[in-house]
Design a protein around this motif. Structure first.
Motif, PDB file in Angstrom:
ATOM      1  N   PHE A  97      78.855 -22.956 -67.957  1.00 32.40           N
ATOM      2  CA  PHE A  97      78.572 -24.093 -68.745  1.00 32.40           C
ATOM      3  C   PHE A  97      77.020 -24.113 -69.192  1.00 32.40           C
ATOM      4  O   PHE A  97      76.550 -25.208 -69.496  1.00 32.40           O
ATOM      5  CB  PHE A  97      79.230 -25.428 -68.795  1.00 32.40           C
ATOM      6  CG  PHE A  97      80.639 -25.324 -68.104  1.00 32.40           C
ATOM      7  CD1 PHE A  97      80.913 -26.223 -67.029  1.00 32.40           C
ATOM      8  CD2 PHE A  97      81.328 -24.538 -68.796  1.00 32.40           C
ATOM      9  CE1 PHE A  97      82.173 -25.935 -66.532  1.00 32.40           C
ATOM     10  CE2 PHE A  97      82.836 -24.543 -68.360  1.00 32.40           C
ATOM     11  CZ  PHE A  97      83.108 -25.110 -67.076  1.00 32.40           C
ATOM     12  N   ASN A  98      76.370 -23.062 -68.679  1.00 32.22           N
ATOM     13  CA  ASN A  98      75.118 -23.320 -68.894  1.00 32.22           C
ATOM     14  C   ASN A  98      74.205 -24.197 -67.998  1.00 32.22           C
ATOM     15  O   ASN A  98      72.937 -24.480 -68.394  1.00 32.22           O
ATOM     16  CB  ASN A  98      74.531 -23.271 -70.031  1.00 32.22           C
ATOM     17  CG  ASN A  98      74.706 -21.841 -70.969  1.00 32.22           C
ATOM     18  OD1 ASN A  98      74.683 -20.805 -70.461  1.00 32.22           O
ATOM     19  ND2 ASN A  98      74.848 -21.831 -72.061  1.00 32.22           N
ATOM     20  N   LEU A  99      74.629 -24.689 -66.981  1.00 32.57           N
ATOM     21  CA  LEU A  99      73.894 -25.633 -66.438  1.00 32.57           C
ATOM     22  C   LEU A  99      73.023 -25.011 -65.069  1.00 32.57           C
ATOM     23  O   LEU A  99      72.515 -25.983 -64.517  1.00 32.57           O
ATOM     24  CB  LEU A  99      74.636 -26.682 -65.828  1.00 32.57           C
ATOM     25  CG  LEU A  99      75.453 -27.556 -66.804  1.00 32.57           C
ATOM     26  CD1 LEU A  99      76.260 -28.600 -66.248  1.00 32.57           C
ATOM     27  CD2 LEU A  99      74.201 -28.246 -67.638  1.00 32.57           C
ATOM     28  N   PRO A 101      70.313 -22.234 -64.025  1.00 38.81           N
ATOM     29  CA  PRO A 101      69.272 -21.226 -64.705  1.00 38.81           C
ATOM     30  C   PRO A 101      69.704 -19.939 -64.402  1.00 38.81           C
ATOM     31  O   PRO A 101      70.257 -19.412 -63.425  1.00 38.81           O
ATOM     32  CB  PRO A 101      68.012 -21.645 -64.188  1.00 38.81           C
ATOM     33  CG  PRO A 101      68.358 -22.494 -62.841  1.00 38.81           C
ATOM     34  CD  PRO A 101      69.678 -23.135 -63.062  1.00 38.81           C
ATOM     35  N   ARG A 504      78.310 -34.621 -62.940  1.00 41.04           N
ATOM     36  CA  ARG A 504      76.908 -34.155 -63.773  1.00 41.04           C
ATOM     37  C   ARG A 504      76.903 -35.497 -64.746  1.00 41.04           C
ATOM     38  O   ARG A 504      77.986 -36.165 -65.176  1.00 41.04           O
ATOM     39  CB  ARG A 504      77.235 -33.297 -64.740  1.00 41.04           C
ATOM     40  CG  ARG A 504      78.311 -33.266 -65.750  1.00 41.04           C
ATOM     41  CD  ARG A 504      78.383 -32.125 -66.955  1.00 41.04           C
ATOM     42  NE  ARG A 504      77.211 -32.763 -67.706  1.00 41.04           N
ATOM     43  CZ  ARG A 504      77.009 -31.992 -68.909  1.00 41.04           C
ATOM     44  NH1 ARG A 504      77.701 -30.793 -68.991  1.00 41.04           N
ATOM     45  NH2 ARG A 504      75.935 -32.402 -69.745  1.00 41.04           N
ATOM     46  N   ARG A 553      66.589 -29.171 -57.519  1.00 42.64           N
ATOM     47  CA  ARG A 553      65.729 -28.830 -58.523  1.00 42.64           C
ATOM     48  C   ARG A 553      65.145 -30.016 -59.396  1.00 42.64           C
ATOM     49  O   ARG A 553      65.788 -31.024 -59.590  1.00 42.64           O
ATOM     50  CB  ARG A 553      66.344 -27.862 -59.411  1.00 42.64           C
ATOM     51  CG  ARG A 553      66.890 -26.575 -59.213  1.00 42.64           C
ATOM     52  CD  ARG A 553      67.313 -25.570 -60.349  1.00 42.64           C
ATOM     53  NE  ARG A 553      68.525 -26.187 -60.892  1.00 42.64           N
ATOM     54  CZ  ARG A 553      68.589 -26.403 -62.012  1.00 42.64           C
ATOM     55  NH1 ARG A 553      67.858 -26.304 -63.073  1.00 42.64           N
ATOM     56  NH2 ARG A 553      70.050 -26.676 -62.416  1.00 42.64           N
ATOM     57  N   LEU A 560      58.597 -25.718 -66.120  1.00 41.33           N
ATOM     58  CA  LEU A 560      59.520 -26.091 -65.152  1.00 41.33           C
ATOM     59  C   LEU A 560      59.457 -25.297 -63.899  1.00 41.33           C
ATOM     60  O   LEU A 560      59.376 -24.003 -64.095  1.00 41.33           O
ATOM     61  CB  LEU A 560      60.897 -25.889 -65.777  1.00 41.33           C
ATOM     62  CG  LEU A 560      61.229 -26.982 -66.661  1.00 41.33           C
ATOM     63  CD1 LEU A 560      62.472 -26.606 -67.481  1.00 41.33           C
ATOM     64  CD2 LEU A 560      61.753 -28.323 -66.055  1.00 41.33           C
TER      65      LEU A 560
ATOM     66  N   ILE B  96      62.383 -20.834 -66.677  1.00 41.97           N
ATOM     67  CA  ILE B  96      61.776 -21.362 -67.585  1.00 41.97           C
ATOM     68  C   ILE B  96      62.157 -22.796 -68.122  1.00 41.97           C
ATOM     69  O   ILE B  96      61.494 -23.700 -68.411  1.00 41.97           O
ATOM     70  CB  ILE B  96      61.703 -20.446 -68.775  1.00 41.97           C
ATOM     71  CG1 ILE B  96      61.192 -19.325 -68.256  1.00 41.97           C
ATOM     72  CG2 ILE B  96      60.824 -20.865 -70.242  1.00 41.97           C
ATOM     73  CD1 ILE B  96      61.393 -18.031 -69.203  1.00 41.97           C
ATOM     74  N   ASP B  98      65.588 -25.425 -68.039  1.00 42.73           N
ATOM     75  CA  ASP B  98      67.029 -25.852 -67.550  1.00 42.73           C
ATOM     76  C   ASP B  98      67.922 -25.962 -68.710  1.00 42.73           C
ATOM     77  O   ASP B  98      69.364 -25.518 -68.413  1.00 42.73           O
ATOM     78  CB  ASP B  98      66.892 -27.491 -67.313  1.00 42.73           C
ATOM     79  CG  ASP B  98      66.379 -27.337 -65.818  1.00 42.73           C
ATOM     80  OD1 ASP B  98      66.416 -28.471 -65.138  1.00 42.73           O
ATOM     81  OD2 ASP B  98      66.119 -26.509 -65.185  1.00 42.73           O
ATOM     82  N   ASN B 100      69.567 -23.679 -71.027  1.00 46.01           N
ATOM     83  CA  ASN B 100      69.841 -22.386 -71.548  1.00 46.01           C
ATOM     84  C   ASN B 100      70.577 -22.471 -72.778  1.00 46.01           C
ATOM     85  O   ASN B 100      71.698 -23.291 -72.931  1.00 46.01           O
ATOM     86  CB  ASN B 100      70.477 -21.634 -70.516  1.00 46.01           C
ATOM     87  CG  ASN B 100      69.607 -21.459 -69.067  1.00 46.01           C
ATOM     88  OD1 ASN B 100      68.418 -21.387 -69.264  1.00 46.01           O
ATOM     89  ND2 ASN B 100      70.380 -21.123 -68.215  1.00 46.01           N
ATOM     90  N   ASP B 101      70.223 -21.711 -73.591  1.00 44.97           N
ATOM     91  CA  ASP B 101      71.233 -21.278 -74.929  1.00 44.97           C
ATOM     92  C   ASP B 101      71.781 -22.811 -75.596  1.00 44.97           C
ATOM     93  O   ASP B 101      72.887 -23.015 -75.916  1.00 44.97           O
ATOM     94  CB  ASP B 101      72.509 -20.732 -74.499  1.00 44.97           C
ATOM     95  CG  ASP B 101      72.535 -19.393 -74.384  1.00 44.97           C
ATOM     96  OD1 ASP B 101      71.379 -19.127 -74.537  1.00 44.97           O
ATOM     97  OD2 ASP B 101      73.655 -18.716 -74.271  1.00 44.97           O
ATOM     98  N   VAL B 109      74.238 -30.396 -73.324  1.00 50.91           N
ATOM     99  CA  VAL B 109      74.363 -29.075 -72.793  1.00 50.91           C
ATOM    100  C   VAL B 109      75.281 -29.021 -71.937  1.00 50.91           C
ATOM    101  O   VAL B 109      75.646 -29.670 -71.263  1.00 50.91           O
ATOM    102  CB  VAL B 109      72.840 -28.933 -71.902  1.00 50.91           C
ATOM    103  CG1 VAL B 109      72.918 -27.562 -71.407  1.00 50.91           C
ATOM    104  CG2 VAL B 109      71.701 -28.798 -72.840  1.00 50.91           C
TER     105      VAL B 109
END
Lengths: 575, 233
Positions: A97-99, A101, A504, A553, A560, B96, B98, B100-101, B109
């Motif tokens: 889910f794009n969490l 990197p 999350r 992180r 970042l 770059i 956190d 993305n997209d 997100v």
């Protein structure tokens, strides 16, 4: 066993030497243990004594590594010298889910290098959420002459060029299974790389790819691979082409069609229907991209023995689904889009009494306000008609505590209960109360529950329930829930079998994190993002538990960067 | 690559700044102030995180957007007899962003948790089907050639926002009738039959007005949102 033998083995419980001398040659033990398939059984076996440990490691041919950072390839190779099949999982699930990197890691290459040296006879590689480059795929293709099966699920970093390398070099390939990957699809000539003499393919799944493929080559390939039992096409394959493929492959057990929408003449339609119904072994059907009511009837005759139907790429209406399901009496697993609405789910309840698994995906997930899709009523209807239901993934925009209580009363055997109320923090829409009692009902009633995903407005009470009642829970996913550290502490203090916890956007902080020190010893992984944990808390944790790999992180705007510290030594995985 | 470990080491907030973190009271504190988490009825973009603020303060950057901080603990199960204490690998890497997209800027997100490849399929399908399927499209071409105008409708006391296509109606009466039907099931039992509701709307200037004052045609050109509120008068 005679009493004297019994006494002897009791006396030598700490020393296998005498037992060995008395009865069991190594070869016999190895032979017996080679029949053990479950990796958990094998782990138990390896702990009995040193001889059993050795016999187990020499007899093992498949290794499963649930977290690629838990152990190094060198350690694996040293312990298990005869591996032919490897399953590796990498990134945390939330990377789907794009969490996570992009360059997080989980790269396969270092593993391949070690395997090339230590396991030259490697036959199978199954990867989930790993990064794999074209260079790695080429290296794989040329390094293992016996290589047979490659399965890539949710991986990324490669393109169709990598697939071309596999097709070119793997002379004994039986399985090429490319699913749900972040693949760079730059063209279809990879299929043409299979040599003309190549006939061994049994599983071919390229549904993931978006570009056109060379249909002539595909047709020839399917024609000469007589043992093919799984074929999953991508969208570029038309209905007419599908018919041509099926005529040459009636033995297929699993079929994923291409585009299920085209202008067909009556004769073409009848030919398609006939080709489909000739697949007498077909038990799994998927694909059906953009299927409409017009051509679904072509499937009716083919669905008699179907056990798994995946309609999640076809936005069907309720009536279309109902008509189709009338022909699927044996269905055990069904995936649909919520375009079928509650009425469609009522049809599921009426037509599929053997149903064990239901997944309802949202057709329009990012519009919170257009209220279509399914509600609690659909889920309840299914639960009345399908008492064997034990796996559910349900995306909806409204739910009530009462409905969930009814559902689990009807279906107490849930092992996987994943409910996603799509608006974060939404309460019971009738009573405006939190959804605590819903999940309380789930964990109290479903004693076999292994996996749970919670959603909606939830206080710490939900987590009290989970900690207290979910005795078999192994995986828990939490988002936008809880009120304080107490919630997470309840889970970490209870749930004796917890292995994976992913959180999350919850108000759990350092106190909660640090309350789980004992628990973490027996878990595989913990993920926390957008919670109240600080870097200090992470450092404290890492210091308290030196054997743990702790990654933390911190995000900062504009530059970042990522701090990654391996503060612990690697633990060998409990295989 | 800058040695971020060093920088972070210098700039770490002292424990006194970190809220809710007190090792001596593990498990006993139920911190009341958890940063604005009380308002649960509206879709949450992110939860304000007081402890993350201290990072921003340290680095002199203030931003309203929420950042992701991630803690990931990876390890395996029970320690086995054979442990190799010599194998250690340091991994440092940078990223770059956190987020993305995040094509949809006003969305959380990674929520709802739909896999990336499935999202792409939805987007492709929606692009290819502008006309047709009821309910799957935001904007559909109607027979008379005009396009739909969807506006959000909230009702006071109801958690769920709905959306209606203003173009489907010809007058305030038809609109309100439809809204009554739409929201009827959300009426709480506590409301008696004499509870009155007023329809209000937000116009292009952002002002909230009572619906009905201006001609219908002007109304549909101006309306941005609708809200049904109780009339206590």
């Amino acid at each position: 066993m005679e009493s004297s033998e019994l006494k002897r083995s009791k006396d030598s419980v700490n020393s296998c030497e005498s037992a060995r001398r008395s009865s069991f040659p190594d070869e016999v033990l190895e032979r017996v243990l080679s029949l053990l398939k479950s990796h958990r059984d094998r782990s138990s076996v390896s702990l009995v004594c040193k001889d059993w440990y050795n016999a187990e490691r020499w007899s093992r041919t498949h290794v499963f590594i649930g977290n690629c950072y838990s152990v190094s390839p060198e350690i694996v190779a040293r312990r298990f010298p005869r591996i032919r099949s490897v399953t590796l999982k990498g990134k945390p699930r939330f990377s789907d889910f794009n969490l996570v990197p992009e360059n997080w890691g989980a790269d396969i290459h270092a593993w391949l290098v070690v395997f090339a040296a230590k396991y030259p006879f490697l036959e199978e590689l199954r990867l989930k959420r790993m990064a794999i480059s074209d260079e790695s795929l080429e290296f794989l293709a040329v390094s293992f002459p016996n290589f047979k099966a490659l399965s890539l699920l949710s991986c990324d970093g490669f393109s169709t060029n990598g697939l071309a390398a596999i097709a070119t070099h793997c002379k004994n390939l039986t399985e090429l299974d490319i699913q749900e990957n972040g693949i760079d699809d730059i063209g279809g000539s990879w299929l043409s790389c299979f040599p003309e003499s190549f006939t061994t393919l049994e599983v071919l799944n390229f549904a993931n790819l978006t570009s056109d493929i060379n249909f002539d080559m595909l047709e020839k390939l399917v024609g000469r691979c007589k043992s093919m039992r799984v074929l999953k096409l991508n969208r570029s394959v038309s209905l007419e082409q599908l018919q041509r493929l099926l005529v040459n492959a009636p033995q297929l057990a699993e079929l994923g069609t291409g585009l299920f929408s085209q202008e067909l003449t009556i004769r073409e339609y009848e030919e398609l229907e006939s080709a489909l119904s000739n697949c007498k072994n077909m038990h799994t059907l998927s694909g059906l991209w953009d299927a409409t009511g017009m051509y679904l009837p072509a499937l009716y005759l083919a669905c008699t023995h179907l056990t798994f139907l995946n309609l999640s790429y076809a936005a069907l209406q309720s009536v279309e689904l109902a008509k189709l399901l009338a022909h699927c009496p044996q269905l055990k697993r069904l995936w649909v889009l919520d375009s079928v609405e509650d009425k469609g789910l009522e049809a599921v309840g009426l037509n599929c009494p053997l149903l064990e698994e239901l997944r309802v995906f949202p057709a329009d997930p990012f519009d919170n306000e257009i209220v279509h899709g399914v509600t609690e009523a659909g889920f309840v209807a299914v639960s009345f008609g399908c008492p064997r239901l034990h796996y559910v993934l349900y995306f909806c925009r409204q739910m009530t505590n009462a409905a969930v209580a009814t559902i689990v009363q009807n279906c107490p055997d849930f092992t996987h209960f994943r409910l996603c109320i799509m608006n974060p923090g939404q309460p019971d829409y009738l009573t405006n109360e939190p959804m605590d009692e819903a999940f309380g009902a789930v964990v109290k009633t479903c004693t076999k529950l292994q996996r749970l995903s919670v959603s909606g407005l939830l206080t710490d009470l939900t987590f009290e329930y989970i900690g207290r009642y979910a005795k078999n829970l192994e995986t828990l996913s939490v988002a936008f829930a809880g009120r304080s550290d107490w919630g997470m502490q309840c889970v970490l203090g209870g749930c004796p079998k917890l292995r994976k916890l992913e959180i999350r956007d919850c108000p759990f902080g350092n106190a909660a994190l640090l309350s789980g020190l004992e628990k973490y010893e027996s878990m595989r992984s913990l993920w926390m993002s957008a919670c109240n944990v600080t870097m200090n808390g992470c450092r404290l944790l890492a210091r308290e538990m030196p054997r743990l790999n702790v990654e933390a992180r911190g995000g900062m705007p504009h530059h970042l960067s990522l701090l990654s510290e391996m503060l612990g030594t690697r633990q060998t995985e409990n295989y | 690559m800058p040695n971020m470990e060093f920088q972070l080491g210098l700039a770490l907030p002292t424990p006194s700044i970190i809220k809710g973190f007190d090792l001596n009271n593990l498990g006993l504190d139920h911190p009341k102030d958890m940063g604005g988490l009380e308002a649960r009825n509206k879709p949450a973009r992110c939860f304000s995180d007081k402890s993350k603020r201290s990072f921003e303060q340290a680095f002199g950057n203030f931003e309203a957007e929420c950042k992701t901080k991630t803690l990931l603990l990876l390890w395996s199960g029970q320690p086995n007899e054979e442990e190799d204490h010599n194998d250690q690998k340091k991994r440092t890497f940078s990223t770059i962003d956190d987020r993305n997209d995040a094509e949809e800027v006003d969305q959380v997100v990674g929520w709802p948790p739909i896999k990336t490849w499935r999202k792409k399929i939805f987007q492709q399908q929606q692009q290819q089907h502008r006309v047709g399927r009821i309910g799957n499209n935001r904007v559909a071409d109607k027979e008379n050639g005009s396009r739909s105008i969807y506006v959000k409708v909230k009702m006071e006391g109801v958690a769920i926002t709905r959306k209606v296509d203003i173009r489907l109606y010809r007058s305030y009466q038809t609109l309100t009738n439809s809204l009554i039907t739409l929201f009827a099931k959300y009426k709480k039992c506590a409301d008696d039959d004499y509870t009155r509701y007023i329809l209000t709307y937000q116009d292009k200037e952002g002002d909230w007005l009572i619906a009905g004052d201006i001609p219908w045609q002007s109304f549909i050109r101006s309306v941005q949102r609708l809200k049904i509120v109780r009339n206590w008068g």
